[in-house]
Design an enzyme around this catalytic site. Sequence first.
Site: not given
Ligand code: TTP
Ligand code: MG
Length: 397
Positions: A9, A104-105
Amino acid sequence: MKKIIAHLDMDAFFASVEQVRKPWLKGKPIGVTNHPNGRSVIATASYEARPYGIKSGMPVKTAIKLLPTLIIVKGDMAIYEKISDEIYEILKRYAPAVEKFSIDEAFLDLTFKAHTFEEAKQIATNIKAEIYAKFKLPSTIGISINKLLAKIASKEGKPNGLFVIKEEDIDNFMKDLPISKIPGIGKKIEEKIKNLYGVEKAGELQKVPIQELIKTFHSYGVFIYNAIRGIDNSEVIPEYEIEKEKSIGNSTTLDFDTDNLDIIKGVIRKLSSNVGYRLRTRNFLAKRITLTLRYEDFSTFLHGKDVSATNSDEEIYKVANVLFNEIYNGERVRLLGVTASKLEHPKIGLFEEGPQKDKKLINALDSVRKKFGDEITNYANNIYLDIKLSQRRISGR
Ligand code: TTP
Ligand code: MG
């Protein structure tokens, strides 16, 4: 055979990308949004902004109230998608089965690449290093024996971390884990559980019998029962499996030819749910729904319609129902089919209209469906569901 699964992630993905593209944002609290003018919501916040309570989904206005120096950056979905695809290409070199789970996962099945968790850790370290070398982006990898635990592990390891949950450590780890940290269980369910049973940790909830969870949460109770024990049997589904499917369809020959509309509609509903489920588990949205209708004389009609991208059982059913009404001639029906085509992967989050309103509920129902089969997610009839579940429990399945 015990599996070794990794979950990658990216850290604060959109925000980290912006901090690389615009180096003056490095180390600063930023929020990425689709509108820079304060009307919109935060898609994600950089780690520098998070201590102030700024998070995904929060209106920009609220975020600025919490931190007036927050820098709002307009996001660029095309760039994030391109990087996402490139990361996926890297991952595919490290494992035979990689499942891109969101922008992103990804899950990697390392079972045949690593014999031990130590070897898996080395692979994960190499992956993180390669991603950083190429994009200057931080990521976190979680490793364990299934997807659920790997995902919990990556959350635990954030940011820029590597976290392993070994089999012998699962019980100990789950014991103190707040229930809402389990993927598929959110704050609201945690609150409800706290009110009902006075517990907040997975280990404490393990003392509540499955019958009790089913009584309260119906099919979702089974998901909770497994998840709080770290149980998850789902597979890492690689791209080539997904790509094989240009369409996802389901059809059935009726037990007897009929013109009874209640029966026909019931079957269309069930077929639609099955198609919706398969779309969701493969992370697809469909932009076309087709109904197949065969009469008792074997004459067969296909009737389809383009729709806005969906994976919702209810949407698919509504469309399939309209299609049926448009062509049905009143004769007895022998076979019905519902097919979803024009498939695409969903684009995440706040840049798009979300197609899944009840995502949590749907996810939960899907987990149950996966475990116990299709018939129990006949959510119109919870009594039937409970009986089915207890029968299976008694028969040990
Ligand atoms: P996430 O992996 O949930 O969050 P993140 O990568 O920003 O932070 P973390 O380090 O906690 O993983 O989501 C990935 C991307 O998806 C995030 O950068 C932006 C987008 N996103 C949205 O557009 N809307 C949302 O509600 C979420 C949760 C994420
Ligand atoms: Mg993330």
